[in-house]
Design a protein around this motif. Sequence first.
Motif, PDB file in Angstrom:
ATOM      1  N   ASP A 220      47.399 -10.451  74.498  1.00 56.89           N
ATOM      2  CA  ASP A 220      47.123  -9.867  73.185  1.00 56.89           C
ATOM      3  C   ASP A 220      47.141 -10.986  72.143  1.00 56.89           C
ATOM      4  O   ASP A 220      48.172 -11.296  71.557  1.00 56.89           O
ATOM      5  CB  ASP A 220      48.191  -8.799  72.898  1.00 56.89           C
ATOM      6  CG  ASP A 220      48.005  -8.146  71.543  1.00 56.89           C
ATOM      7  OD1 ASP A 220      47.082  -8.537  70.819  1.00 56.89           O
ATOM      8  OD2 ASP A 220      48.805  -7.245  71.217  1.00 56.89           O
ATOM      9  N   TYR A 223      46.978 -12.792  66.846  1.00 58.59           N
ATOM     10  CA  TYR A 223      47.146 -13.735  65.727  1.00 58.59           C
ATOM     11  C   TYR A 223      46.474 -15.084  65.992  1.00 58.59           C
ATOM     12  O   TYR A 223      46.921 -16.123  65.493  1.00 58.59           O
ATOM     13  CB  TYR A 223      48.652 -13.877  65.416  1.00 58.59           C
ATOM     14  CG  TYR A 223      49.249 -12.537  65.060  1.00 58.59           C
ATOM     15  CD1 TYR A 223      48.889 -11.920  63.866  1.00 58.59           C
ATOM     16  CD2 TYR A 223      50.095 -11.852  65.931  1.00 58.59           C
ATOM     17  CE1 TYR A 223      49.363 -10.657  63.547  1.00 58.59           C
ATOM     18  CE2 TYR A 223      50.574 -10.591  65.615  1.00 58.59           C
ATOM     19  CZ  TYR A 223      50.204 -10.003  64.425  1.00 58.59           C
ATOM     20  OH  TYR A 223      50.663  -8.746  64.104  1.00 58.59           O
ATOM     21  N   LYS A 259      43.607  -7.889  61.000  1.00 62.66           N
ATOM     22  CA  LYS A 259      44.261  -8.702  59.970  1.00 62.66           C
ATOM     23  C   LYS A 259      43.355  -9.864  59.562  1.00 62.66           C
ATOM     24  O   LYS A 259      43.817 -10.946  59.221  1.00 62.66           O
ATOM     25  CB  LYS A 259      45.622  -9.155  60.461  1.00 62.66           C
ATOM     26  CG  LYS A 259      46.600  -8.002  60.367  1.00 62.66           C
ATOM     27  CD  LYS A 259      47.724  -8.076  61.311  1.00 62.66           C
ATOM     28  CE  LYS A 259      48.511  -6.787  61.230  1.00 62.66           C
ATOM     29  NZ  LYS A 259      49.237  -6.520  62.455  1.00 62.66           N
TER      30      LYS A 259
HETATM   31  N1  PLP Z   1      48.944  -6.648  68.801  1.00 64.33           N
HETATM   32  C1  PLP Z   1      49.937  -7.190  68.089  1.00 64.33           C
HETATM   33  C2  PLP Z   1      50.767  -8.257  68.684  1.00 64.33           C
HETATM   34  C3  PLP Z   1      50.199  -6.716  66.798  1.00 64.33           C
HETATM   35  O1  PLP Z   1      51.211  -7.272  66.107  1.00 64.33           O
HETATM   36  C4  PLP Z   1      49.414  -5.696  66.258  1.00 64.33           C
HETATM   37  C5  PLP Z   1      49.677  -5.161  64.927  1.00 64.33           C
HETATM   38  O2  PLP Z   1      50.654  -5.440  64.296  1.00 64.33           O
HETATM   39  C6  PLP Z   1      48.389  -5.172  67.051  1.00 64.33           C
HETATM   40  C7  PLP Z   1      48.166  -5.673  68.309  1.00 64.33           C
HETATM   41  C8  PLP Z   1      47.531  -4.071  66.572  1.00 64.33           C
HETATM   42  O3  PLP Z   1      46.208  -4.500  66.546  1.00 64.33           O
HETATM   43  P1  PLP Z   1      44.995  -3.558  66.225  1.00 64.33           P
HETATM   44  O4  PLP Z   1      45.058  -3.197  64.792  1.00 64.33           O
HETATM   45  O5  PLP Z   1      43.802  -4.364  66.579  1.00 64.33           O
HETATM   46  O6  PLP Z   1      45.123  -2.338  67.101  1.00 64.33           O
END
Ligand code: PLP
Length: 431
Positions: A220, A223, A259
């Motif tokens: 994931d 960031y 973001k």
């Molecule tokens: N993955 C991580 C590590 C996050 O911190 C967040 C949101 O804070 C997400 C995924 C959520 O992502 P998305 O808005 O693309 O679903």
Amino acid sequence: MQSVSPRAKSAAAPDLEASLLAYRSLLSQDLKLNMARGVPSAEQLSLSDALLGLPGPDDYRAADGTDCRNYMGQQGLPEARRLFAGVLGVPPENVVVEGNSSLALMHDCLAYACRAGVPDGDGPWQDVAGGIAFLCPVPGYDRHFKLCEAFGIRMIPVPLREDGPDLEMVRALVAQDRSIRGIWCVPKYSNPTGTVYSDEVIKALASMPAAAPDFRIFWDNAYALHHLGETEVEIANLAELCVAHGHANRALIFASTSKITYAGAGLGQFGSSTQNVAWYLRHASFRSVGPDKINQLRHVRFLKDEQGLKALMRQHRAILAPRFACVIETFESLLGDCDQVSWTTPSGGYFITLNVVPGTARRVVELCHNAGVMLTEAGAPFPGGVDPEDRTLRIAPSSPSLDQIGKAAHAIAVCTRFAAAEKVHGEVLLV
Ligand code: PLP
């Protein structure tokens, strides 16, 4: 790239009476602040307001002639896939661009794996006798753990070190235990610690032997572009390393523009091997007749290319970096002398981790709450919401104004000191 603030030489437990007075003064301020969730500020969202006027009244055709108003195009527009290929580290043909949430893509991958199994596997994960398990580096992202709970996946916590998950433990568990089918990884500016995985750790994750032939890394990279400092940290390419070590299907890579542009109206992305992408698209086709391609076109028109993405992220950095600096400076000045208290100074991402005196995290959250400052629940960064040491707090400084962040950081420091003093004196005071 996470670092822990150096401790003051004369670290000590705070004085109970002084801490109580400071807390009483906090209560009198009638604060209403929220540092709980990592959402972008309105100022950041406004950076992308050009999206509201795009693609424009007559602009609905993609470069290949696709009418974006219509159904189909399950994998996403070719130009949108090109835009995000570099971030995911796979070629555009191995990218899927979808709706607004990468978490939804992770959910769907789990759903498809549980219902139907994955390439290299021997059937649906839900049919594995005794159930399956995921390794969960901790502290980690609470919503990953909630996904595991929702799918009945057993969670095995693994300590997150300075350079990634504890390799020795990961290697041993994955090699021996066939029920382990996955690991959650937030490899860059991890939520909530800001940890950046080292190249060595990434290589080990890609190459290590696994008892389960369908073991998957849920990578994931939320960031990937979210730097707070001048240095734009790069990490090793997991997908390429998995191919190089004979595990082409091991990496499932996720990212989004939540973001970057709009958290509620961005684009989620998935990248993986050719076989995994075909697997994903087959199952996704049962779920929908294609994604919102107008939003994809709008994003392509606005961001243009990877340079456009990076330029926008520098504007985010200008807004976010002072907010993080404000929290860290406040902690340094108010908690620097506090024994057993430390915090991270991340080089990117959305969070600061505050380690309070063991056994006081829940109390700090309660004290903050009573003083009008909402924090993420203590324990949230751990499977089942239980922090075995009750000491890790996730601070999210993105959304409030700089002035509010200063006040909130001050309040958190006052509550941390007060809870520490209570702990040392063995009493919980009713204020
Ligand atoms: N993955 C991580 C590590 C996050 O911190 C967040 C949101 O804070 C997400 C995924 C959520 O992502 P998305 O808005 O693309 O679903």
